[in-house]
Design a protein around this motif. Structure first.
Motif, PDB file in Angstrom:
ATOM      1  N   ASP A   7      55.525  31.095  60.272  1.00 44.32           N
ATOM      2  CA  ASP A   7      55.225  32.023  61.360  1.00 44.32           C
ATOM      3  C   ASP A   7      54.367  30.856  62.537  1.00 44.32           C
ATOM      4  OD1 ASP A   7      55.875  34.419  60.204  1.00 44.32           O
ATOM      5  OD2 ASP A   7      54.057  34.609  59.126  1.00 44.32           O
ATOM      6  N   SER A   8      54.023  29.893  62.293  1.00 40.98           N
ATOM      7  CA  SER A   8      53.489  28.965  63.124  1.00 40.98           C
ATOM      8  C   SER A   8      54.547  28.192  64.157  1.00 40.98           C
ATOM      9  CB  SER A   8      52.254  28.085  62.434  1.00 40.98           C
ATOM     10  OG  SER A   8      53.205  27.263  61.431  1.00 40.98           O
ATOM     11  N   LEU A   9      55.670  28.429  63.950  1.00 39.33           N
ATOM     12  CA  LEU A   9      56.688  27.735  64.461  1.00 39.33           C
ATOM     13  C   LEU A   9      56.589  27.931  66.171  1.00 39.33           C
ATOM     14  CD1 LEU A   9      59.831  27.444  62.398  1.00 39.33           C
ATOM     15  CD2 LEU A   9      58.090  25.573  63.245  1.00 39.33           C
ATOM     16  N   ILE A  10      56.573  27.048  66.903  1.00 37.99           N
ATOM     17  CA  ILE A  10      56.800  27.284  68.455  1.00 37.99           C
ATOM     18  C   ILE A  10      57.951  27.548  68.836  1.00 37.99           C
ATOM     19  CG2 ILE A  10      56.144  26.036  70.527  1.00 37.99           C
ATOM     20  CD1 ILE A  10      54.497  24.341  68.579  1.00 37.99           C
ATOM     21  N   SER A  11      58.000  28.705  69.804  1.00 35.82           N
ATOM     22  CA  SER A  11      59.338  29.082  70.386  1.00 35.82           C
ATOM     23  C   SER A  11      59.377  28.027  71.613  1.00 35.82           C
ATOM     24  CB  SER A  11      59.147  30.395  70.955  1.00 35.82           C
ATOM     25  OG  SER A  11      60.402  30.681  71.452  1.00 35.82           O
ATOM     26  N   LEU A  12      59.927  27.059  71.602  1.00 39.08           N
ATOM     27  CA  LEU A  12      60.184  26.146  72.696  1.00 39.08           C
ATOM     28  C   LEU A  12      60.927  26.410  73.694  1.00 39.08           C
ATOM     29  CD1 LEU A  12      61.463  22.881  70.537  1.00 39.08           C
ATOM     30  CD2 LEU A  12      59.173  23.676  71.185  1.00 39.08           C
ATOM     31  N   PRO A  13      61.889  27.618  73.839  1.00 41.19           N
ATOM     32  CA  PRO A  13      62.249  27.921  75.182  1.00 41.19           C
ATOM     33  C   PRO A  13      61.043  28.546  75.999  1.00 41.19           C
ATOM     34  CG  PRO A  13      63.644  28.482  73.648  1.00 41.19           C
ATOM     35  CD  PRO A  13      62.595  28.032  72.825  1.00 41.19           C
ATOM     36  N   ALA A  14      59.942  29.085  75.430  1.00 43.17           N
ATOM     37  CA  ALA A  14      59.154  29.563  76.140  1.00 43.17           C
ATOM     38  C   ALA A  14      58.184  28.488  76.792  1.00 43.17           C
ATOM     39  CB  ALA A  14      57.977  30.364  75.194  1.00 43.17           C
ATOM     40  N   ILE A  15      58.249  27.176  76.535  1.00 46.98           N
ATOM     41  CA  ILE A  15      57.676  26.153  77.213  1.00 46.98           C
ATOM     42  C   ILE A  15      58.247  25.524  78.279  1.00 46.98           C
ATOM     43  CG2 ILE A  15      56.500  23.966  77.004  1.00 46.98           C
ATOM     44  CD1 ILE A  15      55.815  24.706  74.028  1.00 46.98           C
ATOM     45  N   LYS A  16      58.243  25.951  79.621  1.00 47.38           N
ATOM     46  CA  LYS A  16      59.153  25.709  80.675  1.00 47.38           C
ATOM     47  C   LYS A  16      58.644  24.310  81.519  1.00 47.38           C
ATOM     48  CE  LYS A  16      61.551  29.628  80.411  1.00 47.38           C
ATOM     49  NZ  LYS A  16      62.742  29.556  79.543  1.00 47.38           N
ATOM     50  N   SER A  17      57.653  23.651  81.404  1.00 46.43           N
ATOM     51  CA  SER A  17      57.104  22.906  82.141  1.00 46.43           C
ATOM     52  C   SER A  17      56.582  21.616  81.234  1.00 46.43           C
ATOM     53  CB  SER A  17      55.942  23.282  83.162  1.00 46.43           C
ATOM     54  OG  SER A  17      54.765  23.368  82.425  1.00 46.43           O
ATOM     55  N   PRO A  18      56.740  20.334  81.866  1.00 38.46           N
ATOM     56  CA  PRO A  18      56.079  19.132  80.881  1.00 38.46           C
ATOM     57  C   PRO A  18      54.795  19.355  80.883  1.00 38.46           C
ATOM     58  CG  PRO A  18      57.474  18.338  82.718  1.00 38.46           C
ATOM     59  CD  PRO A  18      57.550  19.960  83.046  1.00 38.46           C
ATOM     60  N   ALA A  19      53.636  19.871  81.875  1.00 41.52           N
ATOM     61  CA  ALA A  19      52.551  19.811  81.479  1.00 41.52           C
ATOM     62  C   ALA A  19      52.110  20.954  80.378  1.00 41.52           C
ATOM     63  CB  ALA A  19      51.713  20.421  82.950  1.00 41.52           C
ATOM     64  N   ASN A  55      46.447   9.081  77.769  1.00 40.55           N
ATOM     65  CA  ASN A  55      47.128   9.453  79.104  1.00 40.55           C
ATOM     66  C   ASN A  55      48.442  10.028  79.012  1.00 40.55           C
ATOM     67  OD1 ASN A  55      47.626   9.486  82.124  1.00 40.55           O
ATOM     68  ND2 ASN A  55      48.281   7.464  81.879  1.00 40.55           N
ATOM     69  N   PRO A  56      48.935  11.215  78.974  1.00 38.64           N
ATOM     70  CA  PRO A  56      50.441  11.492  78.896  1.00 38.64           C
ATOM     71  C   PRO A  56      51.403  10.927  80.133  1.00 38.64           C
ATOM     72  CG  PRO A  56      49.160  13.371  79.579  1.00 38.64           C
ATOM     73  CD  PRO A  56      48.054  12.388  79.566  1.00 38.64           C
ATOM     74  N   THR A  57      52.266  10.386  79.656  1.00 33.70           N
ATOM     75  CA  THR A  57      53.484  10.181  80.760  1.00 33.70           C
ATOM     76  C   THR A  57      54.680  10.265  80.139  1.00 33.70           C
ATOM     77  OG1 THR A  57      53.588   7.854  79.660  1.00 33.70           O
ATOM     78  CG2 THR A  57      51.965   8.126  81.515  1.00 33.70           C
ATOM     79  N   ASN A  58      55.695  10.478  80.934  1.00 34.28           N
ATOM     80  CA  ASN A  58      57.202  10.523  80.644  1.00 34.28           C
ATOM     81  C   ASN A  58      57.468  11.927  80.061  1.00 34.28           C
ATOM     82  OD1 ASN A  58      57.679   8.186  82.176  1.00 34.28           O
ATOM     83  ND2 ASN A  58      57.554   6.989  80.221  1.00 34.28           N
ATOM     84  N   ALA A  59      57.010  13.102  80.025  1.00 32.65           N
ATOM     85  CA  ALA A  59      57.092  14.079  79.499  1.00 32.65           C
ATOM     86  C   ALA A  59      58.276  14.918  79.881  1.00 32.65           C
ATOM     87  CB  ALA A  59      56.069  15.267  79.445  1.00 32.65           C
ATOM     88  N   LYS A  60      59.342  14.950  79.017  1.00 35.34           N
ATOM     89  CA  LYS A  60      60.829  15.597  79.271  1.00 35.34           C
ATOM     90  C   LYS A  60      61.317  16.245  78.239  1.00 35.34           C
ATOM     91  CE  LYS A  60      62.907  11.040  78.496  1.00 35.34           C
ATOM     92  NZ  LYS A  60      63.590   9.982  78.840  1.00 35.34           N
TER      93      LYS A  60
END
Length: 100
Positions: free
Chosen positions: A3-15, A60-65
Motif C-alpha cells: 500500500d505504501s508504494l508511490i505512484s511515480l507518474p503523479a510526481i511530475k517535477s524534479p523538485a 544538496n540535491p543536484t541532477n534530479a531527472k
C-alpha cells in the motif's frame, strides 16, 4: 504490491521527486533499498548507512531527472560533508514489486 508504494507518474517535477526522496529518508527508511553495488562500495570506503541517510536528508540535491523507459524512476545525486568527508549519494525513486 504494498500500500505504501508511490505512484511515480503523479510526481511530475524534479523538485517534487527530491522532496519525496527526502521524505522517505526522514519518515520510512524501510522503503530504502541499498543495491549490492552500493553496499559493496560503502563497505570498501567505510561509509555507514546512517551517513548515507544524513546525506539524503540534508544534502544538496543536484541532477534530479526522470530515467529512460527502460530505467523508469526519478534519480538524484545528493552531496554533503558528513563525518568530515564530502559524500555524494545517488538515490532513485522507483516503484518495486514486493519481494524485490
Amino acid at each position: 504490491m504494498k500500500d505504501s508504494l508511490i505512484s511515480l507518474p503523479a510526481i511530475k517535477s524534479p523538485a517534487k521527486a527530491v522532496a519525496k526522496i527526502q521524505q522517505i529518508a526522514n519518515e520510512d527508511t524501510s522503503l530504502i533499498i541499498f543495491l549490492d553495488h552500493a553496499a559493496m562500495r560503502m563497505q570498501e570506503r567505510g561509509i555507514l548507512e546512517k551517513q548515507v541517510l544524513q546525506v539524503i536528508r540534508n544534502g544538496n540535491p543536484t541532477n534530479a531527472k526522470w530515467g529512460t523507459e527502460n530505467e523508469r524512476g526519478w534519480k538524484c545525486r545528493f552531496t554533503k560533508i558528513t563525518a568530515g568527508v564530502r559524500l555524494s549519494v545517488v538515490a532513485k525513486l522507483a516503484q518495486r514489486e514486493e519481494g524485490m
